[in-house]
Design a protein around this motif. Structure first.
Motif, PDB file in Angstrom:
ATOM      1  N   LYS A  37     -21.763  10.845  -4.722  1.00 54.49           N
ATOM      2  CA  LYS A  37     -20.747  10.857  -5.762  1.00 54.49           C
ATOM      3  C   LYS A  37     -19.430  10.285  -5.229  1.00 54.49           C
ATOM      4  N   HIS A  38     -18.691   9.650  -6.121  1.00 54.76           N
ATOM      5  CA  HIS A  38     -17.430   9.010  -5.740  1.00 54.76           C
ATOM      6  C   HIS A  38     -16.242   9.824  -6.248  1.00 54.76           C
ATOM      7  N   SER A  39     -15.250   9.982  -5.373  1.00 54.52           N
ATOM      8  CA  SER A  39     -13.958  10.533  -5.782  1.00 54.52           C
ATOM      9  C   SER A  39     -12.881   9.590  -5.264  1.00 54.52           C
ATOM     10  N   TYR A  40     -11.786   9.494  -5.998  1.00 56.10           N
ATOM     11  CA  TYR A  40     -10.792   8.474  -5.690  1.00 56.10           C
ATOM     12  C   TYR A  40      -9.430   9.110  -5.398  1.00 56.10           C
ATOM     13  N   GLU A  41      -8.787   8.581  -4.358  1.00 50.75           N
ATOM     14  CA  GLU A  41      -7.424   9.000  -4.014  1.00 50.75           C
ATOM     15  C   GLU A  41      -6.508   7.793  -4.171  1.00 50.75           C
ATOM     16  N   PHE A  42      -5.686   7.824  -5.202  1.00 51.06           N
ATOM     17  CA  PHE A  42      -4.777   6.705  -5.445  1.00 51.06           C
ATOM     18  C   PHE A  42      -3.530   6.881  -4.584  1.00 51.06           C
ATOM     19  N   LEU A  43      -3.238   5.905  -3.751  1.00 54.56           N
ATOM     20  CA  LEU A  43      -2.223   6.022  -2.709  1.00 54.56           C
ATOM     21  C   LEU A  43      -0.807   5.733  -3.203  1.00 54.56           C
ATOM     22  N   LYS A  44      -0.677   5.245  -4.425  1.00 50.26           N
ATOM     23  CA  LYS A  44       0.626   4.830  -4.956  1.00 50.26           C
ATOM     24  C   LYS A  44       1.259   3.760  -4.064  1.00 50.26           C
ATOM     25  N   LEU A  45       0.377   2.914  -3.533  1.00 51.19           N
ATOM     26  CA  LEU A  45       0.798   1.760  -2.748  1.00 51.19           C
ATOM     27  C   LEU A  45       0.332   0.510  -3.475  1.00 51.19           C
ATOM     28  N   TYR A  46       1.202  -0.485  -3.544  1.00 51.69           N
ATOM     29  CA  TYR A  46       0.888  -1.660  -4.354  1.00 51.69           C
ATOM     30  C   TYR A  46       1.205  -2.939  -3.588  1.00 51.69           C
ATOM     31  N   LEU A  47       0.339  -3.932  -3.746  1.00 59.29           N
ATOM     32  CA  LEU A  47       0.591  -5.266  -3.224  1.00 59.29           C
ATOM     33  C   LEU A  47       1.177  -6.106  -4.344  1.00 59.29           C
ATOM     34  N   GLN A  48       2.320  -6.756  -4.053  1.00 63.29           N
ATOM     35  CA  GLN A  48       3.019  -7.542  -5.054  1.00 63.29           C
ATOM     36  C   GLN A  48       2.537  -8.994  -5.027  1.00 63.29           C
ATOM     37  N   PRO A  49       2.628  -9.698  -6.142  1.00 66.59           N
ATOM     38  CA  PRO A  49       2.341 -11.144  -6.118  1.00 66.59           C
ATOM     39  C   PRO A  49       3.272 -11.828  -5.108  1.00 66.59           C
ATOM     40  N   GLU A  50       2.713 -12.628  -4.240  1.00 64.06           N
ATOM     41  CA  GLU A  50       3.495 -13.195  -3.130  1.00 64.06           C
ATOM     42  C   GLU A  50       4.265 -14.429  -3.589  1.00 64.06           C
ATOM     43  N   THR A  51       5.471 -14.177  -4.057  1.00 67.56           N
ATOM     44  CA  THR A  51       6.331 -15.263  -4.525  1.00 67.56           C
ATOM     45  C   THR A  51       7.380 -15.657  -3.501  1.00 67.56           C
ATOM     46  N   SER A  52       7.437 -14.906  -2.387  1.00 68.87           N
ATOM     47  CA  SER A  52       8.409 -15.226  -1.332  1.00 68.87           C
ATOM     48  C   SER A  52       7.894 -14.702   0.000  1.00 68.87           C
ATOM     49  N   GLU A  53       8.512 -15.173   1.071  1.00 68.48           N
ATOM     50  CA  GLU A  53       8.119 -14.738   2.411  1.00 68.48           C
ATOM     51  C   GLU A  53       8.435 -13.249   2.597  1.00 68.48           C
ATOM     52  N   LYS A  54       9.530 -12.787   1.999  1.00 68.55           N
ATOM     53  CA  LYS A  54       9.903 -11.382   2.116  1.00 68.55           C
ATOM     54  C   LYS A  54       8.829 -10.481   1.499  1.00 68.55           C
ATOM     55  N   ILE A  55       8.326 -10.863   0.323  1.00 69.18           N
ATOM     56  CA  ILE A  55       7.284 -10.068  -0.338  1.00 69.18           C
ATOM     57  C   ILE A  55       5.996 -10.106   0.465  1.00 69.18           C
ATOM     58  N   ARG A  56       5.723 -11.228   1.091  1.00 72.54           N
ATOM     59  CA  ARG A  56       4.517 -11.321   1.924  1.00 72.54           C
ATOM     60  C   ARG A  56       4.591 -10.341   3.085  1.00 72.54           C
ATOM     61  N   ARG A  57       5.774 -10.252   3.731  1.00 73.91           N
ATOM     62  CA  ARG A  57       5.937  -9.311   4.833  1.00 73.91           C
ATOM     63  C   ARG A  57       5.775  -7.873   4.341  1.00 73.91           C
ATOM     64  N   GLU A  58       6.342  -7.575   3.166  1.00 71.56           N
ATOM     65  CA  GLU A  58       6.224  -6.235   2.606  1.00 71.56           C
ATOM     66  C   GLU A  58       4.764  -5.896   2.307  1.00 71.56           C
ATOM     67  N   ASN A  59       4.018  -6.877   1.814  1.00 70.46           N
ATOM     68  CA  ASN A  59       2.594  -6.657   1.537  1.00 70.46           C
ATOM     69  C   ASN A  59       1.819  -6.368   2.813  1.00 70.46           C
ATOM     70  N   ASN A  60       2.177  -7.071   3.888  1.00 66.76           N
ATOM     71  CA  ASN A  60       1.512  -6.832   5.174  1.00 66.76           C
ATOM     72  C   ASN A  60       1.765  -5.398   5.646  1.00 66.76           C
ATOM     73  N   ARG A  61       2.992  -4.938   5.518  1.00 67.17           N
ATOM     74  CA  ARG A  61       3.320  -3.574   5.941  1.00 67.17           C
ATOM     75  C   ARG A  61       2.616  -2.549   5.048  1.00 67.17           C
ATOM     76  N   THR A  62       2.546  -2.827   3.760  1.00 59.85           N
ATOM     77  CA  THR A  62       1.862  -1.914   2.840  1.00 59.85           C
ATOM     78  C   THR A  62       0.380  -1.807   3.177  1.00 59.85           C
ATOM     79  N   ALA A  63      -0.245  -2.951   3.480  1.00 61.22           N
ATOM     80  CA  ALA A  63      -1.666  -2.951   3.835  1.00 61.22           C
ATOM     81  C   ALA A  63      -1.915  -2.166   5.113  1.00 61.22           C
ATOM     82  N   ARG A  64      -1.000  -2.294   6.084  1.00 63.41           N
ATOM     83  CA  ARG A  64      -1.150  -1.547   7.334  1.00 63.41           C
ATOM     84  C   ARG A  64      -0.991  -0.047   7.097  1.00 63.41           C
ATOM     85  N   LEU A  65      -0.042   0.328   6.230  1.00 65.16           N
ATOM     86  CA  LEU A  65       0.170   1.735   5.920  1.00 65.16           C
ATOM     87  C   LEU A  65      -1.073   2.327   5.260  1.00 65.16           C
ATOM     88  N   ALA A  66      -1.676   1.572   4.338  1.00 67.26           N
ATOM     89  CA  ALA A  66      -2.896   2.044   3.680  1.00 67.26           C
ATOM     90  C   ALA A  66      -4.025   2.217   4.692  1.00 67.26           C
TER      91      ALA A  66
END
Length: 377
Positions: A37-66
């Motif tokens: 059986k599957h149960s889900y834990e939503f982390l309230k972490l989100y990857l943003q559309p990469e429209t800039s280098e700053k957002i890309r860095r933030e996405n990398n940090r978010t992925a590492r945190l997850a």
């Protein structure tokens, strides 16, 4: 988009998954599979559309945190499974089998395990077939005595004091983990007096002087990327584990300064280091085919082999390995008059006592200089 690391845990009951939202973001969540059986834990972490280098860095940090959260869930699961075992079966577990379990856990977390493998063989030489229930205060004291007076190295010589210290204190680490994972109910290590333990011998870290750094800058190295990586660390203090993983997306500029913002592999602590012009000078040219700055480096063993040849050709004596670059950075900070608190933050130390080592090195060099004057006159 920030990349999610693939879990290295085979058949893990936890999977890190993602779901596309209507607003373009990607929601990260953990899928826990139990009894089919599957149960889900939503982390309230989100990857943003990469429209800039700053957002890309933030996405990398978010992925590492997850990914870090996923590892914590797996660690808690392992502890829970260990608690299900009966006390008798735990205490009867052979010490060597538990070390195998510990090594497997550390490999899942991408931690180094070579030292634990070595200590496992050493403990088997000390007392083969030891069970967890056999380890008490007397066992620890006897092991310390054996390391200091009886144990022989592969070269047929008594153990060096530093080696004996490392082997002994790894037993303490093993027992602490055994208590955490439920393989023992009481840690005999906690009953040891200070006199029962092997003390770490006093030593001075090898570092490069400014003149030696200049010589290395002018000396060609057969592996140019090794030279660049080593000198880069001399001017920013990053460990080899972080240099091997640092990405171009981790380099950013703010108010005219350039920073390296990473999560240190050894401590999992985030750190943002301002990079000097010297450090920036030794960065290689950006390669669009690789997100890693030093992606072409060989293994750590091969890196140190190249370093030894390069240092020897430069006419510099002493045992130079990659970590000497970090010691060099620490002594540079102290020589420049940087206060201990600031230096500890720049080096990512969680305990200021680790930074004080470099201050002691500088103090000792000052004492030696004064002694030389006394000798002349």
């Amino acid at each position: 988009m920030g990349r999610l690391k693939k879990s290295k845990v085979d058949k893990s009951p936890f999977k890190l998954r993602q779901r596309q939202l209507a607003d373009g973001r990607i929601s990260l969540f953990i899928d826990h599979i139990h009894d089919g059986k599957h149960s889900y834990e939503f982390l309230k972490l989100y990857l943003q559309p990469e429209t800039s280098e700053k957002i890309r860095r933030e996405n990398n940090r978010t992925a590492r945190l997850a990914d870090d959260i996923l590892k914590k869930r797996m660690e808690a699961y392992i502890e829970k499974e260990a608690d299900k075992l009966s006390e008798s079966s735990l205490t009867e577990t052979p010490l060597s089998d538990f070390i195998d379990v510990l090594i497997a856990e550390k490999e899942r977390k991408n931690h180094r395990t070579k030292q634990f493998v070595t200590v496992k063989g050493n403990l088997q030489m000390f007392r083969p077939d030891t069970r967890m229930c056999d380890i008490d205060k007397g066992y620890c004291i006897d092991y310390a005595d054996w390391l200091k007076h009886t144990c022989i190295s592969r070269l047929g010589k008594p153990l060096a004091p530093q080696t004996a210290f490392n082997y002994f204190w790894h037993l303490g680490i093993i027992l602490s983990n055994a208590l955490r994972m439920g393989y023992i109910r009481h840690n005999p290590w906690c009953r040891l007096d200070s006199g029962d333990k092997i003390r770490e011998p006093e030593r001075l870290h090898r570092f490069l002087t400014l003149d030696e750094v200049r010589i290395l800058e002018e000396t060609p190295c057969r592996h140019e990327l090794v030279k660049r990586a080593f000198l880069f660390s001399c001017f920013c203090g990053l460990r080899i584990s972080d240099v091997l993983n640092i990405r171009w997306s981790d380099i950013c500029s703010n108010n005219g300064l350039t920073y390296a913002s990473i999560i240190m592999k050894k401590t999992s602590r985030p750190i943002s280091i301002p990079l000097t012009s010297k450090a920036l000078h030794w960065l290689p040219e950006k390669n669009d085919d690789s997100p890693k700055i030093f992606g072409g480096l060989p293994s750590e063993t091969q890196i140190n082999k190249h370093l030894k040849k390069w240092v020897s050709e430069a006419g510099i004596s002493g045992n130079i390995h990659y970590h000497v670059s970090r010691h060099t950075y620490g002594t540079m900070l102290m020589t420049a008059g940087v206060d201990l608190y600031t230096a500890s933050k720049l080096m990512g130390h969680s305990d200021i006592r680790a930074t004080q080592v470099y201050s002691q090195i500088i103090d000792k060099k000052k004492q030696e200089a004064v002694s030389l004057i006394d000798n002349v006159f």
